[in-house]
Design a protein around this motif. Structure first.
Motif, PDB file in Angstrom:
ATOM      1  N   ARG A  54       0.823  -1.210   0.000  1.00  0.00           N
ATOM      2  CA  ARG A  54       0.000   0.000   0.000  1.00  0.00           C
ATOM      3  C   ARG A  54       0.853   1.254   0.000  1.00  0.00           C
ATOM      4  O   ARG A  54       1.887   1.322   0.672  1.00  0.00           O
ATOM      5  CB  ARG A  54      -0.896   0.030   1.231  1.00  0.00           C
ATOM      6  CG  ARG A  54      -2.066  -0.935   1.188  1.00  0.00           C
ATOM      7  CD  ARG A  54      -3.001  -0.664   2.351  1.00  0.00           C
ATOM      8  NE  ARG A  54      -2.378  -0.916   3.645  1.00  0.00           N
ATOM      9  CZ  ARG A  54      -2.787  -0.381   4.795  1.00  0.00           C
ATOM     10  NH1 ARG A  54      -3.793   0.474   4.814  1.00  0.00           N
ATOM     11  NH2 ARG A  54      -2.183  -0.693   5.933  1.00  0.00           N
ATOM     12  N   LEU A  56       0.029   4.895   1.175  1.00  0.00           N
ATOM     13  CA  LEU A  56      -0.918   5.787   1.827  1.00  0.00           C
ATOM     14  C   LEU A  56      -0.771   7.196   1.277  1.00  0.00           C
ATOM     15  O   LEU A  56       0.353   7.677   1.072  1.00  0.00           O
ATOM     16  CB  LEU A  56      -0.682   5.805   3.341  1.00  0.00           C
ATOM     17  CG  LEU A  56      -0.838   4.479   4.082  1.00  0.00           C
ATOM     18  CD1 LEU A  56      -0.330   4.624   5.513  1.00  0.00           C
ATOM     19  CD2 LEU A  56      -2.284   4.029   4.068  1.00  0.00           C
ATOM     20  N   GLY A  58      -2.386  11.091   2.032  1.00  0.00           N
ATOM     21  CA  GLY A  58      -3.210  11.860   2.951  1.00  0.00           C
ATOM     22  C   GLY A  58      -4.100  12.894   2.298  1.00  0.00           C
ATOM     23  O   GLY A  58      -4.532  13.847   2.958  1.00  0.00           O
ATOM     24  N   SER A  60      -7.235  13.580  -1.073  1.00  0.00           N
ATOM     25  CA  SER A  60      -8.310  12.921  -1.806  1.00  0.00           C
ATOM     26  C   SER A  60      -7.867  12.388  -3.160  1.00  0.00           C
ATOM     27  O   SER A  60      -6.901  12.882  -3.759  1.00  0.00           O
ATOM     28  CB  SER A  60      -9.474  13.902  -2.011  1.00  0.00           C
ATOM     29  OG  SER A  60      -9.982  14.357  -0.783  1.00  0.00           O
ATOM     30  N   ASP A  66      -2.359  12.088  -5.150  1.00  0.00           N
ATOM     31  CA  ASP A  66      -2.971  10.834  -5.573  1.00  0.00           C
ATOM     32  C   ASP A  66      -2.456  10.427  -6.950  1.00  0.00           C
ATOM     33  O   ASP A  66      -2.119   9.257  -7.179  1.00  0.00           O
ATOM     34  CB  ASP A  66      -4.494  11.005  -5.608  1.00  0.00           C
ATOM     35  CG  ASP A  66      -5.214   9.770  -6.123  1.00  0.00           C
ATOM     36  OD1 ASP A  66      -5.239   8.765  -5.395  1.00  0.00           O
ATOM     37  OD2 ASP A  66      -5.749   9.822  -7.246  1.00  0.00           O
ATOM     38  N   ASP A  87      -3.948   3.948  -1.153  1.00  0.00           N
ATOM     39  CA  ASP A  87      -4.917   4.005  -0.057  1.00  0.00           C
ATOM     40  C   ASP A  87      -5.061   5.456   0.401  1.00  0.00           C
ATOM     41  O   ASP A  87      -4.217   5.980   1.122  1.00  0.00           O
ATOM     42  CB  ASP A  87      -4.430   3.108   1.088  1.00  0.00           C
ATOM     43  CG  ASP A  87      -5.442   2.989   2.220  1.00  0.00           C
ATOM     44  OD1 ASP A  87      -6.490   3.666   2.170  1.00  0.00           O
ATOM     45  OD2 ASP A  87      -5.179   2.214   3.162  1.00  0.00           O
ATOM     46  N   ASN A  88      -6.131   6.126  -0.040  1.00  0.00           N
ATOM     47  CA  ASN A  88      -6.339   7.540   0.293  1.00  0.00           C
ATOM     48  C   ASN A  88      -6.914   7.683   1.701  1.00  0.00           C
ATOM     49  O   ASN A  88      -7.932   7.080   2.035  1.00  0.00           O
ATOM     50  CB  ASN A  88      -7.292   8.186  -0.700  1.00  0.00           C
ATOM     51  CG  ASN A  88      -6.753   8.183  -2.119  1.00  0.00           C
ATOM     52  OD1 ASN A  88      -6.981   7.244  -2.876  1.00  0.00           O
ATOM     53  ND2 ASN A  88      -6.036   9.217  -2.474  1.00  0.00           N
ATOM     54  N   ARG A  89      -6.221   8.480   2.517  1.00  0.00           N
ATOM     55  CA  ARG A  89      -6.680   8.800   3.873  1.00  0.00           C
ATOM     56  C   ARG A  89      -6.669  10.320   4.038  1.00  0.00           C
ATOM     57  O   ARG A  89      -5.836  10.889   4.740  1.00  0.00           O
ATOM     58  CB  ARG A  89      -5.766   8.148   4.920  1.00  0.00           C
ATOM     59  CG  ARG A  89      -5.684   6.633   4.835  1.00  0.00           C
ATOM     60  CD  ARG A  89      -7.028   5.971   5.102  1.00  0.00           C
ATOM     61  NE  ARG A  89      -6.967   4.522   4.993  1.00  0.00           N
ATOM     62  CZ  ARG A  89      -6.914   3.692   6.031  1.00  0.00           C
ATOM     63  NH1 ARG A  89      -6.906   4.178   7.262  1.00  0.00           N
ATOM     64  NH2 ARG A  89      -6.861   2.385   5.838  1.00  0.00           N
ATOM     65  N   LEU A  96      -3.677  12.500   8.867  1.00  0.00           N
ATOM     66  CA  LEU A  96      -4.443  11.270   9.087  1.00  0.00           C
ATOM     67  C   LEU A  96      -3.724  10.069   8.477  1.00  0.00           C
ATOM     68  O   LEU A  96      -3.783   8.954   9.016  1.00  0.00           O
ATOM     69  CB  LEU A  96      -5.849  11.398   8.492  1.00  0.00           C
ATOM     70  CG  LEU A  96      -6.788  12.412   9.150  1.00  0.00           C
ATOM     71  CD1 LEU A  96      -8.180  12.314   8.549  1.00  0.00           C
ATOM     72  CD2 LEU A  96      -6.850  12.215  10.664  1.00  0.00           C
ATOM     73  N   ALA A  97      -3.049  10.290   7.382  1.00  0.00           N
ATOM     74  CA  ALA A  97      -2.272   9.212   6.767  1.00  0.00           C
ATOM     75  C   ALA A  97      -1.105   8.811   7.667  1.00  0.00           C
ATOM     76  O   ALA A  97      -0.732   7.633   7.727  1.00  0.00           O
ATOM     77  CB  ALA A  97      -1.759   9.641   5.394  1.00  0.00           C
ATOM     78  N   ASP A  99      -1.137   8.877  10.932  1.00  0.00           N
ATOM     79  CA  ASP A  99      -1.716   8.044  11.995  1.00  0.00           C
ATOM     80  C   ASP A  99      -1.903   6.607  11.523  1.00  0.00           C
ATOM     81  O   ASP A  99      -1.674   5.656  12.275  1.00  0.00           O
ATOM     82  CB  ASP A  99      -3.064   8.619  12.431  1.00  0.00           C
ATOM     83  CG  ASP A  99      -2.923   9.957  13.160  1.00  0.00           C
ATOM     84  OD1 ASP A  99      -1.823  10.218  13.682  1.00  0.00           O
ATOM     85  OD2 ASP A  99      -3.910  10.723  13.192  1.00  0.00           O
ATOM     86  N   THR A 100      -2.307   6.448  10.258  1.00  0.00           N
ATOM     87  CA  THR A 100      -2.459   5.103   9.692  1.00  0.00           C
ATOM     88  C   THR A 100      -1.106   4.430   9.534  1.00  0.00           C
ATOM     89  O   THR A 100      -0.947   3.236   9.820  1.00  0.00           O
ATOM     90  CB  THR A 100      -3.164   5.172   8.330  1.00  0.00           C
ATOM     91  OG1 THR A 100      -4.435   5.835   8.484  1.00  0.00           O
ATOM     92  CG2 THR A 100      -3.402   3.782   7.757  1.00  0.00           C
TER      93      THR A 100
END
Length: 345
Positions: A54, A56, A58, A60, A66, A87-89, A96-97, A99-100
Motif C-alpha cells: 500500500r 498511503l 493523505g 483525496s 494521488d 490508499d487515500n486517507r 491522518l495518513a 496516523d495510519t
C-alpha cells in the motif's frame, strides 16, 4: 525359542540389514516430511511478501498527490514483484495518513507519500500533532520537488513583477494573497515577499487550491502564493499570470517566468517536496527495495514527462538524501515561522 529368535539365530546379518534398511526408510520419510514443512513455510512467507503493498496518501483521490502515487505505483509493482494499492486517507493536511502509517506493519508492505510540511512545518505551526517526525517517519526517498509561484488574476490585471510591486505599494490594504491553509509554506513565502518589498501583505486562507483559483480568476483576491503544480493549468490557459517562482533556476515547464532570486528577492527562494516514508522499525533492506524501485520509475521518460507536465521535478535519491533535505527544510523554516510571530493553531 520363538520363531523370530530362530530366524535371527539362523541369519543374524540378514536381520540386521533389514532393520537398518527400515530405520533408513523411517529417517528418509522423516527428512522428506521436514523438507515439505520447510517448503510450505517458505511458500507462505513468499505469498505474504508478494501480496499487495500500500501507498498511503493523505489527500483525496484526483489530486496531485494521488496522481503521483498512482503513477509511481504502476511502475514499481514490477520491480517489487507485487501489486500496489493506493490508499487515500484524506484530512488534516496529510496527518491522518501518518496516523495510519504508525499502526501499519513495519515490513515494507506499507509506505506513505507525504508533503514536506509533515516534518518541517507542522511541528512549529500546530499546537498538537500525534506523531514525532524523527521517530515515526522513516525516510525512504524524495519523490519530487516543486516551486512556489506568485500569481495574479482578473483584478488587478498585472503581468510583470515590477507592476505588481508598484500596485502593492499604492494599495497596501488590498495587497493580500490567497493561501490553501494557514501555517503553510505558502503563507510564509508570502510574508517573506511582503517584507522584501516593504508591504505587509496579508494571507487569506481558503480550503485548498481550487477555490483560490476561482477567486483569483473572479477578481475576489488580487494574488496568491501557491505551488506551481496548482497554478500551471490556468497559467498555460492564459487565465492567470505567474509573476515569479521560488526555484533557484527557472522551471522547465515555464522558462519565461523569472525567479524571485533574479528579481532581487533571494530570501523567497526554496522548493517544496513530497516523499515516501515507511513506519518506524521497517528494515533497511525493505526501505532500499522501495527506494531503488522508485528511482528506476522516476528515471523512465514517460514518468518524468508526466511529472513535469504536472509542475513537479522528479528526484528519487534515497533515504540519506531525504533525511538531509528534511533537516535543511526545518533549518530554513523554523526561524522564519518564529520571527513571523505566528501563533500555533
Amino acid at each position: 525359542m520363538t520363531a523370530a529368535r530362530q530366524r535371527f539365530a539362523l541369519n543374524p546379518t540378514k536381520h540386521l540389514k533389514e532393520t537398518d534398511m527400515n530405520r533408513s526408510h523411517r529417517h528418509l520419510w522423516r527428512g522428506h516430511s521436514l523438507v515439505a514443512v520447510a517448503i510450505g513455510a517458505t511458500a507462505l512467507t513468499a505469498n505474504a511478501q508478494d501480496g499487495p503493498a500500500r501507498i498511503l496518501v493523505g489527500f483525496s483521490a484526483g489530486g496531485s498527490f494521488d496522481a503521483i502515487a498512482r503513477l509511481v505505483g504502476e511502475k514499481v509493482k514490477d520491480e517489487l514483484h507485487r501489486p500496489i494499492v493506493v490508499d487515500n486517507r484524506p484530512g488534516a493536511g496529510g496527518r491522518l495518513a501518518v496516523d495510519t502509517l504508525k499502526q501499519a506493519p513495519a515490513d515494507g508492505s506499507v509506505v506513505m507519500l507525504g508533503p514536506d510540511a509533515l516534518a518541517s512545518l507542522y511541528p512549529y505551526t500546530l499546537k498538537h500533532i500525534s506523531y514525532d517526525p524523527k521517530k515515526d517517519l522513516k525516510p525512504v526517498t524524495t519523490v519530487a520537488e516543486f516551486a512556489f509561484g506568485l500569481a495574479t488574476g482578473a483584478n488587478p490585471r498585472i503581468t510583470k513583477w515590477a507592476d505588481f510591486v508598484d500596485w502593492a505599494k499604492k494599495h497596501p490594504k488590498e495587497a493580500n494573497y490567497g493561501v490553501p491553509a494557514m501555517g503553510s509554506p505558502h503563507q510564509f513565502f508570502g510574508l517573506l515577499i511582503g517584507e522584501a518589498i516593504g508591504v505587509p501583505m496579508q494571507p487569506v486562507p481558503f480550503q485548498g487550491s481550487a477555490p483560490i483559483a476561482m477567486a483569483l480568476m473572479g477578481g475576489q483576491i488580487p494574488a496568491t502564493v501557491d505551488v506551481m503544480s496548482s497554478l500551471m493549468e490556468n497559467y498555460k490557459a492564459g487565465k492567470i499570470n505567474v509573476l515569479a517562482v521560488s526555484s533557484e533556476q527557472r522551471i522547465p515547464q515555464a522558462p519565461d517566468i523569472p525567479t524571485f532570486k533574479e528579481l532581487g528577492l533571494p530570501m523567497a527562494t526554496g522548493l517544496g517536496f513530497n516523499a515516501l516514508y515507511a513506519p518506524a522499525g521497517t528494515p533497511d533492506k525493505e526501505v532500499a527495495k522501495w527506494s531503488d524501485a522508485v528511482a528506476k520509475a522516476l528515471a523512465q521518460p514517460d514518468v518524468r514527462k508526466k511529472l513535469l507536465e504536472m509542475g513537479y521535478m522528479p528526484v528519487g535519491k534515497g533515504p540519506e538524501e531525504l533525511a538531509a533535505r528534511q533537516a535543511s527544510s526545518v533549518k530554513r523554516w523554523e526561524p522564519v515561522i518564529k520571527a513571523s510571530g505566528y501563533v500555533p493553531q
